[in-house]
Design a protein around this motif. Sequence first.
Motif, PDB file in Angstrom:
ATOM      1  N   ALA A  40       0.833  -1.206   0.000  1.00 51.42           N
ATOM      2  CA  ALA A  40       0.000   0.000   0.000  1.00 51.42           C
ATOM      3  C   ALA A  40       0.867   1.256   0.000  1.00 51.42           C
ATOM      4  O   ALA A  40       0.585   2.216  -0.732  1.00 51.42           O
ATOM      5  CB  ALA A  40      -0.934  -0.004   1.211  1.00 51.42           C
ATOM      6  N   ILE A  84      -3.982  -9.121   1.468  1.00 51.71           N
ATOM      7  CA  ILE A  84      -4.813  -8.198   0.700  1.00 51.71           C
ATOM      8  C   ILE A  84      -5.684  -7.349   1.617  1.00 51.71           C
ATOM      9  O   ILE A  84      -5.821  -6.134   1.412  1.00 51.71           O
ATOM     10  CB  ILE A  84      -5.663  -8.972  -0.325  1.00 51.71           C
ATOM     11  CG1 ILE A  84      -4.748  -9.568  -1.407  1.00 51.71           C
ATOM     12  CG2 ILE A  84      -6.730  -8.082  -0.946  1.00 51.71           C
ATOM     13  CD1 ILE A  84      -5.431 -10.585  -2.298  1.00 51.71           C
ATOM     14  N   GLU A  85      -6.259  -7.957   2.650  1.00 46.92           N
ATOM     15  CA  GLU A  85      -7.094  -7.201   3.595  1.00 46.92           C
ATOM     16  C   GLU A  85      -6.291  -6.117   4.300  1.00 46.92           C
ATOM     17  O   GLU A  85      -6.759  -4.980   4.458  1.00 46.92           O
ATOM     18  CB  GLU A  85      -7.723  -8.149   4.610  1.00 46.92           C
ATOM     19  CG  GLU A  85      -8.818  -9.015   4.036  1.00 46.92           C
ATOM     20  CD  GLU A  85      -9.302 -10.076   5.002  1.00 46.92           C
ATOM     21  OE1 GLU A  85      -8.859 -10.081   6.177  1.00 46.92           O
ATOM     22  OE2 GLU A  85     -10.120 -10.908   4.594  1.00 46.92           O
ATOM     23  N   LYS A  87      -3.519  -4.748   3.213  1.00 49.83           N
ATOM     24  CA  LYS A  87      -3.154  -3.748   2.200  1.00 49.83           C
ATOM     25  C   LYS A  87      -4.296  -2.754   1.992  1.00 49.83           C
ATOM     26  O   LYS A  87      -4.074  -1.538   1.943  1.00 49.83           O
ATOM     27  CB  LYS A  87      -2.813  -4.429   0.878  1.00 49.83           C
ATOM     28  CG  LYS A  87      -2.525  -3.459  -0.252  1.00 49.83           C
ATOM     29  CD  LYS A  87      -2.315  -4.180  -1.556  1.00 49.83           C
ATOM     30  CE  LYS A  87      -2.223  -3.187  -2.701  1.00 49.83           C
ATOM     31  NZ  LYS A  87      -2.131  -3.836  -3.993  1.00 49.83           N
ATOM     32  N   LEU A  88      -5.518  -3.251   1.868  1.00 52.13           N
ATOM     33  CA  LEU A  88      -6.669  -2.364   1.666  1.00 52.13           C
ATOM     34  C   LEU A  88      -6.891  -1.459   2.871  1.00 52.13           C
ATOM     35  O   LEU A  88      -7.189  -0.267   2.711  1.00 52.13           O
ATOM     36  CB  LEU A  88      -7.919  -3.185   1.365  1.00 52.13           C
ATOM     37  CG  LEU A  88      -7.913  -3.933   0.030  1.00 52.13           C
ATOM     38  CD1 LEU A  88      -9.133  -4.850  -0.077  1.00 52.13           C
ATOM     39  CD2 LEU A  88      -7.865  -2.962  -1.131  1.00 52.13           C
ATOM     40  N   SER A  91      -4.126   1.131   2.864  1.00 48.40           N
ATOM     41  CA  SER A  91      -4.388   2.068   1.774  1.00 48.40           C
ATOM     42  C   SER A  91      -5.446   3.091   2.181  1.00 48.40           C
ATOM     43  O   SER A  91      -5.332   4.282   1.878  1.00 48.40           O
ATOM     44  CB  SER A  91      -4.832   1.299   0.531  1.00 48.40           C
ATOM     45  OG  SER A  91      -5.087   2.171  -0.527  1.00 48.40           O
ATOM     46  N   SER A  92      -6.452   2.625   2.883  1.00 48.52           N
ATOM     47  CA  SER A  92      -7.498   3.531   3.380  1.00 48.52           C
ATOM     48  C   SER A  92      -6.915   4.561   4.354  1.00 48.52           C
ATOM     49  O   SER A  92      -7.264   5.746   4.303  1.00 48.52           O
ATOM     50  CB  SER A  92      -8.597   2.717   4.056  1.00 48.52           C
ATOM     51  OG  SER A  92      -9.592   3.547   4.562  1.00 48.52           O
TER      52      SER A  92
END
Length: 127
Positions: A40, A84-85, A87-88, A91-92
């Motif tokens: 991210a 992935i979770e 990373k999201l 990123s948020s």
Amino acid sequence: MSRIKTMIAAVAFIGTGGLQVSADDSIAFDFAGCAGRFSAEMEHAWLMNDPDARHHEEDRATFVTLTEASFAQQQGRAILSHRIEVKLAHSSLLQQATFDTRPRRADAARRMATQHLSACRTMLLGS
């Protein structure tokens, strides 16, 4: 300490615990979460034309290697999903830190993202 020495030392450390990692062993998930966080950071740096993207890319590669060296084969999907979770979520935080119009909220998001990265870096030898 060079990155290669760090990776070798970390893999050796993981290897001393036994060759087979059990499903309840969280080190692989910790490494995967850090790989997601640095993914991210790297992508955000690319979007913001930040020269630190290269450093984030190197840290990401280190944690990807550590993740691959530490998870049991049956954990593959769960590890990738976790990465992935995280990373999201990271990123948020970065989006909020950069674009939120409320300074207190933006500062809190940046501090939280920085704390997560610091925790990841403490897992690397020589950091």
